[in-house]
Design a protein around this motif. Structure first.
Motif, PDB file in Angstrom:
ATOM      1  N   TYR A 154      -3.433  -6.654   8.980  1.00 32.71           N
ATOM      2  CA  TYR A 154      -4.685  -6.749   8.456  1.00 32.71           C
ATOM      3  C   TYR A 154      -5.311  -7.678   8.795  1.00 32.71           C
ATOM      4  O   TYR A 154      -6.634  -7.552   8.212  1.00 32.71           O
ATOM      5  CB  TYR A 154      -3.694  -7.406   7.018  1.00 32.71           C
ATOM      6  CG  TYR A 154      -2.763  -6.674   6.383  1.00 32.71           C
ATOM      7  CD1 TYR A 154      -2.957  -5.819   5.393  1.00 32.71           C
ATOM      8  CD2 TYR A 154      -1.262  -6.873   6.572  1.00 32.71           C
ATOM      9  CE1 TYR A 154      -2.110  -4.947   4.601  1.00 32.71           C
ATOM     10  CE2 TYR A 154      -0.305  -6.216   5.895  1.00 32.71           C
ATOM     11  CZ  TYR A 154      -0.935  -5.124   4.781  1.00 32.71           C
ATOM     12  OH  TYR A 154       0.123  -4.300   4.229  1.00 32.71           O
ATOM     13  N   PHE A 172     -13.018   5.405   2.558  1.00 28.70           N
ATOM     14  CA  PHE A 172     -11.772   6.280   2.631  1.00 28.70           C
ATOM     15  C   PHE A 172     -12.656   7.500   3.490  1.00 28.70           C
ATOM     16  O   PHE A 172     -11.957   7.995   4.589  1.00 28.70           O
ATOM     17  CB  PHE A 172     -11.057   6.688   1.567  1.00 28.70           C
ATOM     18  CG  PHE A 172     -10.007   5.930   1.447  1.00 28.70           C
ATOM     19  CD1 PHE A 172      -8.785   5.618   2.183  1.00 28.70           C
ATOM     20  CD2 PHE A 172     -10.037   4.824   0.255  1.00 28.70           C
ATOM     21  CE1 PHE A 172      -7.897   4.685   1.964  1.00 28.70           C
ATOM     22  CE2 PHE A 172      -9.191   3.820  -0.074  1.00 28.70           C
ATOM     23  CZ  PHE A 172      -8.053   4.120   0.751  1.00 28.70           C
ATOM     24  N   TYR A 220      -3.306  -1.492  -3.728  1.00 30.34           N
ATOM     25  CA  TYR A 220      -2.551  -1.025  -2.352  1.00 30.34           C
ATOM     26  C   TYR A 220      -3.544  -0.060  -1.712  1.00 30.34           C
ATOM     27  O   TYR A 220      -3.301  -0.181  -0.470  1.00 30.34           O
ATOM     28  CB  TYR A 220      -1.293  -0.179  -3.049  1.00 30.34           C
ATOM     29  CG  TYR A 220      -1.876   1.185  -3.718  1.00 30.34           C
ATOM     30  CD1 TYR A 220      -1.886   2.329  -2.922  1.00 30.34           C
ATOM     31  CD2 TYR A 220      -2.117   1.329  -4.922  1.00 30.34           C
ATOM     32  CE1 TYR A 220      -2.308   3.643  -3.477  1.00 30.34           C
ATOM     33  CE2 TYR A 220      -2.566   2.343  -5.579  1.00 30.34           C
ATOM     34  CZ  TYR A 220      -2.729   3.475  -5.014  1.00 30.34           C
ATOM     35  OH  TYR A 220      -2.957   4.705  -5.446  1.00 30.34           O
ATOM     36  N   LEU A 221      -4.618   0.203  -2.465  1.00 28.40           N
ATOM     37  CA  LEU A 221      -5.753   0.975  -1.827  1.00 28.40           C
ATOM     38  C   LEU A 221      -6.564  -0.011  -0.925  1.00 28.40           C
ATOM     39  O   LEU A 221      -7.052   0.241   0.165  1.00 28.40           O
ATOM     40  CB  LEU A 221      -6.549   1.788  -2.891  1.00 28.40           C
ATOM     41  CG  LEU A 221      -6.170   2.805  -3.496  1.00 28.40           C
ATOM     42  CD1 LEU A 221      -6.871   3.217  -4.606  1.00 28.40           C
ATOM     43  CD2 LEU A 221      -5.537   3.970  -2.387  1.00 28.40           C
ATOM     44  N   GLN A 234      -5.976  -2.231   6.580  1.00 22.11           N
ATOM     45  CA  GLN A 234      -5.172  -1.930   7.740  1.00 22.11           C
ATOM     46  C   GLN A 234      -5.845  -0.975   8.478  1.00 22.11           C
ATOM     47  O   GLN A 234      -5.962  -0.847   9.964  1.00 22.11           O
ATOM     48  CB  GLN A 234      -3.766  -1.035   7.307  1.00 22.11           C
ATOM     49  CG  GLN A 234      -2.711  -2.104   6.766  1.00 22.11           C
ATOM     50  CD  GLN A 234      -1.579  -1.398   6.538  1.00 22.11           C
ATOM     51  OE1 GLN A 234      -1.421  -0.544   5.486  1.00 22.11           O
ATOM     52  NE2 GLN A 234      -0.230  -1.761   6.983  1.00 22.11           N
ATOM     53  N   LYS A 235      -6.669   0.006   7.692  1.00 23.91           N
ATOM     54  CA  LYS A 235      -7.397   1.222   8.766  1.00 23.91           C
ATOM     55  C   LYS A 235      -8.573   0.362   9.567  1.00 23.91           C
ATOM     56  O   LYS A 235      -8.887   0.688  10.624  1.00 23.91           O
ATOM     57  CB  LYS A 235      -8.121   2.105   7.490  1.00 23.91           C
ATOM     58  CG  LYS A 235      -7.034   2.998   7.196  1.00 23.91           C
ATOM     59  CD  LYS A 235      -7.671   3.991   6.270  1.00 23.91           C
ATOM     60  CE  LYS A 235      -6.779   5.157   5.559  1.00 23.91           C
ATOM     61  NZ  LYS A 235      -6.159   5.744   7.079  1.00 23.91           N
ATOM     62  N   GLU A 259      -5.309  -2.839   0.361  1.00 23.17           N
ATOM     63  CA  GLU A 259      -4.542  -2.950   1.515  1.00 23.17           C
ATOM     64  C   GLU A 259      -4.458  -1.829   2.636  1.00 23.17           C
ATOM     65  O   GLU A 259      -4.430  -2.190   3.808  1.00 23.17           O
ATOM     66  CB  GLU A 259      -3.052  -3.472   1.122  1.00 23.17           C
ATOM     67  CG  GLU A 259      -3.128  -4.527   0.403  1.00 23.17           C
ATOM     68  CD  GLU A 259      -1.974  -4.669  -0.584  1.00 23.17           C
ATOM     69  OE1 GLU A 259      -0.930  -3.882  -0.466  1.00 23.17           O
ATOM     70  OE2 GLU A 259      -1.749  -5.674  -1.605  1.00 23.17           O
ATOM     71  N   THR A 260      -4.699  -0.855   2.159  1.00 24.28           N
ATOM     72  CA  THR A 260      -4.905   0.334   3.111  1.00 24.28           C
ATOM     73  C   THR A 260      -6.075   0.475   3.868  1.00 24.28           C
ATOM     74  O   THR A 260      -6.069   0.696   5.066  1.00 24.28           O
ATOM     75  CB  THR A 260      -4.420   1.751   2.345  1.00 24.28           C
ATOM     76  OG1 THR A 260      -3.348   1.776   1.791  1.00 24.28           O
ATOM     77  CG2 THR A 260      -4.716   2.971   3.296  1.00 24.28           C
TER      78      THR A 260
END
Length: 486
Positions: A147, A68, A98-99, A105-106, A101-102
């Motif tokens: 994704y 991140f 969910y993290l 996406q990034k 999956e984030t």
């Protein structure tokens, strides 16, 4: 003693005859057992892969935080780091997916996405399966644009086997459709599992899937109010009949079509090829195969008589268009091209009439009257057993290949970081030497330096005093402090 045994056996036989008995429930569970052998998943080899020095030292929470930070600071993360993280997803708590999956996406939207490693997708899928969160994978697999998860052959097999074991045929069919969209039905085990799921789904949902078509369902614009929005896609006036399909029945038919084409030359695969063409509403190719069978049945592959019923129902369920939609430029809908690709009502009626003429001739040809579903299950079971050892060895080789690729990528990344560090040191040294050269040649290039300072928008007088160790005065005035300026 013998009488006791006889009474015991008799009581167990009575239990089996009762659908609500515990033994009957156990029998149903055994019947729903996974088609693939547990050895197929190669759990020992996977655990051995995770015990490699690079992966065993990873703290998943720390790596997730570092990723991140990389995205926040640099706008990208390396493919090597994402691949390593994907292998450790099983260590992530289900509430934190969910993290994950984030991060996916990034990464998909960053510059390093072009270097994505195939094993990353496999690690994500395997991690979700280990966490028993396979249902969350379905929208991820279907949204490849955001994704970027593209399953390999083994991943497809593991997913199909998981959903078939749970009795979730609808999800298994969705995975089969994803295989079709990737246009890859060459893997024997994956194709057989997809065939099993689709054949069972067709048998259980034939009425709803082949319900008679009654509604035109033409795409409509909202005429109540004019909304001006940004055009986010270029309208395509052609229909590719693959990625553009959204109709459930036609997607299902396209999947069976590819399974039948890539399968072995046998009546079962020929039957599902014909069923797929019917559900896909590709009636020209369908009738071409049927006519060839009528004219020369000895040289054509036989098929099951059940296929004729599905064809008849598919003709009745065929969606037709009432008109060709033409809209003003900029107001087109994505659904327009699929709607315009439908058959017209006149074409549908002509297909039905043509089939009625062919049906009597087809009944006279040699067709197979056995049960298609039961024969399909036998074919799948035998085919999976025959290819099990080869599939396991191929998976082991793939894991070894991925490990070697990771080692090579880590070396390349370390070399890139080393070169980047050396480049930074060189840049700093060059900058330092350049500044000293400017100080030494100040009076020779005084006018140029003053002009450069003026171009920056700052007055020359704003330049502060120069330290004795850095200031070089003109001859005759050395040893005195001064200010840079004209």
């Amino acid at each position: 003693m013998a009488a006791t045994i006889s009474r015991h056996v008799f009581s167990k036989m009575k239990d089996l005859s009762c659908p609500n008995s515990n033994l009957w429930k156990v029998a149903k569970v055994i019947q729903k057992r996974c088609l693939l052998s547990p050895a197929f998943s190669c759990n020992k080899e996977w655990e051995s892969r995770l015990s490699e020095p690079v992966l065993s030292k990873i703290n998943t929470d720390v790596l997730m935080s570092q990723l991140f930070i990389q995205f926040e600071k640099n706008g990208a993360a390396t493919a090597v780091d994402m691949e390593a993280f994907s292998s450790k997803i099983a260590d992530v708590h289900a509430t934190q997916l969910y993290l994950v999956e984030t991060l996916l996406q990034k990464f998909r939207k960053c510059s390093q996405a072009v270097s994505a490693i195939e094993s990353m997708s496999h690690g994500v899928i395997r991690g979700y399966l280990q966490l028993n969160q396979a249902e969350r994978l379905l929208p991820i697999l279907q949204d490849k644009l955001n994704y970027g998860i593209f399953p390999d052959d083994t991943s497809f097999c593991l997913l199909l086997d998981h959903f078939i074991e749970k009795g979730d045929l609808e999800s298994a069919v969705k995975i089969s459709i994803e295989m079709m969209l990737q246009d890859d039905m060459t893997h024997n085990a994956g194709r057989l599992l997809a065939l099993y799921a689709c054949s069972k789904y067709l048998e259980e949902n034939k009425e709803s899937l082949l319900a008679a078509f009654t509604d035109d369902n033409k795409p409509q614009l909202d005429d109540d109010e004019d909304d001006y929005v940004v055009q986010r896609f270029i309208p395509m006036h052609n229909f590719d009949d693959h990625f553009d399909i959204t109709d459930e029945k036609r997607l299902f038919g396209r999947t069976l079509d590819l399974i039948g084409r890539h399968g072995t030359d046998c009546p079962i695969h020929q039957s599902y090829l014909l069923i797929g063409l019917a559900l896909h509403e590709d009636f020209d190719k369908l009738f071409g195969l049927l006519e060839a069978h009528i004219e020369n049945p000895e040289n054509c592959q036989q098929f099951y008589r059940e296929v004729l019923q599905v064809i008849e129902l598919s003709l009745a369920a065929c969606r037709f268009k009432t008109e060709t939609i033409v809209r003003e430029p900029g107001s087109e809908l994505k659904e327009d091209s699929e709607y315009n690709a439908r058959h017209s009502l006149e074409e549908k009626e002509s297909y039905i009439a043509k089939y009625q003429d062919m049906k009597a001739k087809l009944d006279e040809t040699p067709l197979i009257d056995e049960n298609l579903l039961s024969d399909t299950q036998e074919l799948v079971t035998k085919g999976l057993q025959d290819s099990l050892q080869a599939d396991i060895q191929a998976y082991r080789d793939q894991l070894n290949t991925w490990s070697e690729i990771r080692k090579q990528n880590i070396k390349l990344q370390e070399r890139a970081f080393s070169l980047k560090g050396k480049q930074q040191l060189l840049d700093e040294k060059i900058k330092e030497l350049t500044e000293k050269e400017e100080l030494l040649n100040y009076f020779e290039k005084q006018n140029e330096i003053s002009l450069a300072l003026l171009r920056t928008g700052k007055p020359v007088e704003e330049v502060g005093e120069v330290d004795d160790t850095e200031y070089v005065a003109e001859p005759g005035k050395r040893g005195k402090k001064g200010k840079l300026g004209v």
